[in-house]
Design an enzyme around this catalytic site. Structure first.
Site, short mmCIF file in Angstrom:
data_model
loop_
_atom_site.label_atom_id
_atom_site.label_comp_id
_atom_site.label_asym_id
_atom_site.label_seq_id
_atom_site.Cartn_x
_atom_site.Cartn_y
_atom_site.Cartn_z
N ASN A 165 -6.23 3.01 -6.91
CA ASN A 165 -5.36 3.76 -7.83
C ASN A 165 -5.98 3.94 -9.22
OD1 ASN A 165 -5.03 0.97 -8.09
ND2 ASN A 165 -2.95 1.15 -8.89
N GLU A 263 -4.24 -9.66 -9.05
CA GLU A 263 -3.32 -8.69 -9.66
C GLU A 263 -2.72 -7.90 -8.51
OE1 GLU A 263 -1.64 -5.95 -10.67
OE2 GLU A 263 -3.28 -4.92 -11.73
N CYS A 297 0.35 -0.39 -10.37
CA CYS A 297 0.91 -1.73 -10.15
C CYS A 297 2.07 -1.98 -11.11
CB CYS A 297 -0.17 -2.77 -10.34
SG CYS A 297 -1.11 -2.55 -11.85
N GLU A 474 -6.00 -10.29 -17.31
CA GLU A 474 -7.13 -9.43 -17.60
C GLU A 474 -6.86 -8.73 -18.93
OE1 GLU A 474 -7.05 -7.70 -13.37
OE2 GLU A 474 -9.17 -7.79 -13.92
#
Ligand code: NAD
Length: 495
Positions: A165, A263, A297, A474
């Protein structure tokens, strides 16, 4: 050539000359593997190129090369690392047009979205270039008998499993801090978006990153991805993708006690109270769910509305969703394509199941095509209202342009609904009451909360999830933690 010229050539021919068809190992593009796989343009649902399916020997060579390079890179001065990473950012910008167009063709997103991703990839390298020479330790007071301090050391070889993505910016958000910290990299892009990572690796070398420090092997996750997760030479594994694959990766890495950053997506809520402006709420929600066709996400895939503003917000939102024109990412559409026919069928199955349960579908609800060409993998912007807390459309990550709406009356109920899934990535709260905003922000079990906005902040802020959205952070200063290990050193002061 500008992005528009590159795009025009591609749209005329349906092919993109000069794409790498091997892996990037030890500072060069390898000859193609015997086995290849087709890469599809989601906006046309047509193959436009082939890429190499890596084998065990390719991944093995990539890790060996990264291991050798890591030993040398940790001796390179922080100042020099800083200069090289800034060069990378410059080269990304100089090549932004080509990278952006390739990203559109490979992923299905719009050109504007791809251009944004390339710019944020460059910014990530600048941000971590600035951090490379600031990785200080602490001096610790143990009393007069000892001198004590800490140092931050690079972890060594790092593995990066990249999703489809955000192929460019997910690559950059792992690789930039890894290199700044003194680590080396082996990356495996997703099967449907292999090209930008290969090109970025070439640019990294051109910018002065030593040979072997960054390696990219393309191929199947179940094959070379799993190999990367299992290899004991990998000291930190950074994975972005689905919960089930993330759990699988964690299990494969566990016997080596490999450090992990996971993640794994979400079902993030936007909560709007009765004092919020319906226009602003509808605007925030529109942006939060329909950007990147909902394949994010941290998409705002749940809208949790106070009953007093439910009708006003949904009237505006449904009207705007109906006016969205999906289309090929190079034709300036309002919304791009879905990345693969497999993923399109997953989204369709979720929505069909909701319809079969009698869902209150306000708009959308089916697959569609680019109206100009009659081609492509697209899903209509979809809004499903008045859902109960246990409905699968509220609980499951659909990962498409599908908004699930829930209603509430009290603050306590809003908090319960918002926290009522297995995910915990981001949340947003719209209210004019500062006290309520802070109470709700504190009550959210997730990694980041925005007030009166969605996705406020950028790469300077840490990003990551709670619960099944994963662990580790992150971006920001915290993004370096995964790639460094702290050592404490003490010296006796005895004479
Ligand atoms: P996935 O998790 O299977 O794939 C993500 C990455 O993992 C890809 O590079 C893939 O090649 C790799 N991979 C797959 N199997 C592997 C294995 N056994 N070992 C090591 N690596 C492996 O995701 P998907 O099938 O492409 O998409 C499924 C769902 O995942 C989506 O519907 C969406 O809900 C979610 N997703 C989330 C994100 C995110 O940003 N968190 C990104 C992509 C997909």
């Amino acid at each position: 050539m500008t992005a528009n010229t590159i795009a025009r050539d591609y749209l005329k021919t349906g092919s993109f000359p000069g794409l790498p068809d091997g892996h990037f190992i030890d500072g060069r593009t390898t000859p193609p593997s015997p086995k290849k796989m087709e890469s599809f343009d989601p906006g046309r649902a047509e193959a436009f190129a082939e890429f190499s399916l890596g084998e065990t020997s390719d991944m093995d060579r990539a890790i060996a090369s990264a291991e050798k390079a890591a030993a040398r890179w940790r001796q390179v001065s922080p100042g020099e690392r800083c200069t090289i990473l800034n060069n990378v950012a410059r080269l990304f910008r100089e090549n932004a047009d080509r990278l952006s167009v390739i990203e559109v063709i490979d992923s299905g997103k719009t050109l504007a979205e791809a251009q944004g991703d390339v710019q944020s990839s460059a910014r990530l390298f600048e941000f971590y270039a600035g951090a490379a020479d600031k990785l200080d330790g602490r001096s610790v007071n143990l009393g007069p008998d000892h001198t004590a301090f800490t140092v931050r050391e690079p972890v060594g070889v790092t593995g990066h499993i990249i999703p489809w993505n955000y192929p460019t910016s997910t690559f950059a958000r792992g690789v930039a801090p890894a290199l700044a910290a003194g680590c080396s990299v082996v990356a495996k892009p997703a099967e449907t978006t292999p090209f930008t990572a290969l090109i970025m690796a070439e640019l990294l070398c051109e910018a002065g990153v030593p040979e072997g420090l960054v390696n990219v092997v393309t191929g199947l996750g179940s094959d070379i991805g799993a190999q990367l997760a299992r290899d004991p030479r990998i000291k930190q594994l950074t994975f972005t993708g689905s919960v089930s694959t993330g759990i699988n990766v964690a299990q494969m890495a566990a016997p080596n006690v490999t450090r992990l950053t996971l993640e794994l997506g979400g079902k993030s809520p936007l909560i709007a109270f009765e004092d919020a402006d319906p226009e602003k709420v509808a605007d925030g929600s529109y942006w939060a769910i329909f950007s990147n066709s909902g394949q994010i996400c941290s998409a705002g895939s749940r809208l949790i509305l106070h009953k007093a503003i439910r009708d006003d917000v949904l009237a505006i939102l449904a009207e705007r969703a109906k006016s969205i024109r999906p289309g090929h990412g190079l034709s300036s559409p309002d919304m791009g394509a879905i990345n693969s026919d497999l993923h399109l069928s997953r989204i369709k199955a979720h929505v069909e199941a909701a319809k079969a349960r009698g869902a209150n579908l306000l708009t959308g609800g089916d697959v569609t095509v680019d109206a100009d060409t009659g081609k492509g993998w697209f899903f209509q912007p979809t809004v499903i209202a008045d859902l109960g807390p246990d409905d699968p459309a509220v609980q499951d990550e659909i990962f498409g342009p599908v908004l699930s709406v829930q209603n509430f009356e009290t603050e306590e109920e809003a908090v319960r609904l918002a926290n009522g899934t297995e995910f915990g990535l981001v949340a947003s709260v719209y209210t004019r009451d500062v006290g309520r905003a802070m109470r709700v922000a504190n009550a959210m079990d997730c990694g980041q909360v925005s007030v009166n906005d969605y996705w406020a902040g950028g790469l300077e802020l840490p990003f990551g999830g709670n619960k099944k959205s994963g662990y580790g952070r992150e971006k920001g200063w915290e993004g370096l933690d995964a790639y460094t290990k702290v050592k404490s050193i003490t010296i006796s002061n005895a004479s």
